[in-house]
Write a protein that holds these residues in place. Structure first.
Motif, mmCIF file in Angstrom:
data_model
loop_
_atom_site.group_PDB
_atom_site.id
_atom_site.type_symbol
_atom_site.label_atom_id
_atom_site.label_comp_id
_atom_site.label_asym_id
_atom_site.label_seq_id
_atom_site.Cartn_x
_atom_site.Cartn_y
_atom_site.Cartn_z
ATOM 1 N N GLU A 129 0.855 -1.347 0.328
ATOM 2 C CA GLU A 129 0.248 0.019 0.049
ATOM 3 C C GLU A 129 0.177 0.850 0.104
ATOM 4 N N ASP A 130 0.415 2.112 -1.047
ATOM 5 C CA ASP A 130 0.750 4.065 -0.494
ATOM 6 C C ASP A 130 1.185 3.927 0.407
ATOM 7 N N ALA A 131 2.608 4.317 1.416
ATOM 8 C CA ALA A 131 2.631 5.401 2.806
ATOM 9 C C ALA A 131 3.106 6.417 2.414
ATOM 10 N N GLU A 132 2.944 6.904 2.986
ATOM 11 C CA GLU A 132 3.458 8.694 3.691
ATOM 12 C C GLU A 132 5.327 8.754 2.598
ATOM 13 N N GLY A 133 5.583 9.096 1.743
ATOM 14 C CA GLY A 133 6.238 9.527 0.771
ATOM 15 C C GLY A 133 7.646 10.022 1.872
ATOM 16 N N TYR A 134 9.010 10.335 1.564
ATOM 17 C CA TYR A 134 9.948 10.777 2.026
ATOM 18 C C TYR A 134 10.654 12.179 1.265
ATOM 19 N N GLY A 150 6.681 6.246 -0.587
ATOM 20 C CA GLY A 150 6.950 5.340 0.073
ATOM 21 C C GLY A 150 5.545 4.008 -0.108
ATOM 22 N N PHE A 151 6.403 3.059 0.377
ATOM 23 C CA PHE A 151 5.273 1.817 0.249
ATOM 24 C C PHE A 151 5.258 0.444 1.394
ATOM 25 N N VAL A 152 4.223 0.513 2.046
ATOM 26 C CA VAL A 152 4.735 -0.559 3.035
ATOM 27 C C VAL A 152 4.219 -2.031 2.734
ATOM 28 N N ASP A 153 3.673 -2.857 3.360
ATOM 29 C CA ASP A 153 3.213 -4.076 3.124
ATOM 30 C C ASP A 153 2.031 -4.229 4.505
ATOM 31 N N ALA A 154 1.456 -5.914 4.456
ATOM 32 C CA ALA A 154 1.159 -5.944 5.419
ATOM 33 C C ALA A 154 2.264 -6.184 6.909
ATOM 34 N N SER A 155 3.367 -6.760 6.428
ATOM 35 C CA SER A 155 3.941 -7.583 7.040
ATOM 36 C C SER A 155 4.830 -6.336 8.285
ATOM 37 N N TYR A 160 11.421 2.605 -0.433
ATOM 38 C CA TYR A 160 11.208 3.958 -0.776
ATOM 39 C C TYR A 160 11.316 4.190 -2.369
ATOM 40 N N ALA A 161 11.056 4.884 -3.492
ATOM 41 C CA ALA A 161 10.959 4.215 -4.556
ATOM 42 C C ALA A 161 11.247 5.466 -4.866
ATOM 43 N N ALA A 162 12.637 5.800 -6.061
ATOM 44 C CA ALA A 162 11.937 7.052 -7.008
ATOM 45 C C ALA A 162 12.490 7.106 -8.507
ATOM 46 N N GLU A 163 12.215 7.916 -9.464
ATOM 47 C CA GLU A 163 13.003 7.900 -10.699
ATOM 48 C C GLU A 163 14.114 8.372 -10.641
ATOM 49 N N VAL A 164 15.068 8.046 -11.945
ATOM 50 C CA VAL A 164 16.421 8.561 -11.802
ATOM 51 C C VAL A 164 16.422 8.479 -12.632
ATOM 52 N N GLY A 165 17.156 8.862 -13.693
ATOM 53 C CA GLY A 165 17.148 9.019 -15.369
ATOM 54 C C GLY A 165 15.955 8.101 -15.741
ATOM 55 N N VAL A 171 14.523 1.335 -2.437
ATOM 56 C CA VAL A 171 15.532 1.034 -1.262
ATOM 57 C C VAL A 171 14.521 0.581 -0.407
ATOM 58 N N PHE A 172 14.069 -0.658 0.143
ATOM 59 C CA PHE A 172 13.898 -1.655 1.019
ATOM 60 C C PHE A 172 13.470 -2.572 1.386
ATOM 61 N N GLY A 173 12.509 -3.770 2.481
ATOM 62 C CA GLY A 173 13.753 -4.058 3.609
ATOM 63 C C GLY A 173 12.879 -3.911 4.599
ATOM 64 N N SER A 174 13.444 -5.087 5.244
ATOM 65 C CA SER A 174 12.525 -4.967 6.990
ATOM 66 C C SER A 174 13.201 -4.212 7.954
ATOM 67 N N ALA A 175 14.066 -3.112 7.701
ATOM 68 C CA ALA A 175 14.631 -2.486 8.634
ATOM 69 C C ALA A 175 13.665 -0.983 8.895
ATOM 70 N N SER A 176 14.117 -0.374 9.984
ATOM 71 C CA SER A 176 12.461 0.405 10.224
ATOM 72 C C SER A 176 12.255 1.433 9.035
#
Length: 193
Positions: A129-134, A150-155, A160-165, A171-176
């Protein structure tokens, strides 16, 4: 010569067959197996499997020498390690970096020519789901992108995703979220020194 079988005498074999005898034999078997397990365990080292640290900057330098511009963190926070870095060459090259935080939480960076939606669906969750961006702070000079979706899943995994060129960086993962934002802030495409 006739062969006749001797008739049963009606006496049990050499030992008394009973439920108590069965219980005792099972108990002896369990004690013997426990002893064997303890004996073999005495010669086994207890060890913790630690992930192997890789030199991700060498992979980035090789990618840059091949004409690619991967977005990578110039350095990792204290206690973090890179566990993998790959470049998949071709018409649409892909850069992947895998890291573990000092608390063994996963962080990944993926860069490729794909839409944000397809990367999030593949690497975070199809139902993310969409989450607060950064927004990268103004104090960070020359970020690879200032605004990140920003995005978040059920777990609870965050991305965070961005278009670069013409490519997308994820950038994703289980980290905070804060740790992922720290990675976003540190991304660069500058030549590796």
């Amino acid at each position: 010569m006739s062969t006749q079988k001797p008739e049963p005498s009606g006496r049990p074999g050499r030992y008394q067959r009973s439920a108590w005898g069965l219980v005792v034999s099972l108990l002896v078997t369990v004690v013997a197996l426990a002893g064997l397990y303890a004996f073999t365990g005495a010669f086994r080292n207890d060890f913790e499997i630690k992930p192997e640290k890789v030199d991700y900057l060498a992979s980035v330098a090789a990618a840059q020498q091949a004409g690619l511009s991967p977005a990578y963190p110039a350095s990792l926070p204290k206690g973090w390690i890179a566990t993998g870095a790959e470049v998949t060459p071709g018409d649409r090259p892909v850069f992947t970096l895998r890291m573990l935080t000092d608390e063994n939480r996963f962080v990944g960076v993926r860069q490729e020519d794909a839409s944000i939606g397809s990367l999030v669906s593949r690497w975070v969750d199809e139902d993310a789901e969409d989450a607060e961006g950064y927004t990268v702070p103004a104090s960070v000079t020359a970020p690879v992108a200032r605004e990140w979706e920003g995005f978040v899943d059920a777990s609870g995994d965050t991305a965070y995703a961005a278009e670069v060129g013409e490519e997308t960086v994820l950038v994703f993962g289980s980290a905070s979220a804060k740790e992922l934002q720290q990675v976003v802030d540190s991304l660069t495409t500058a030549p590796v020194r």
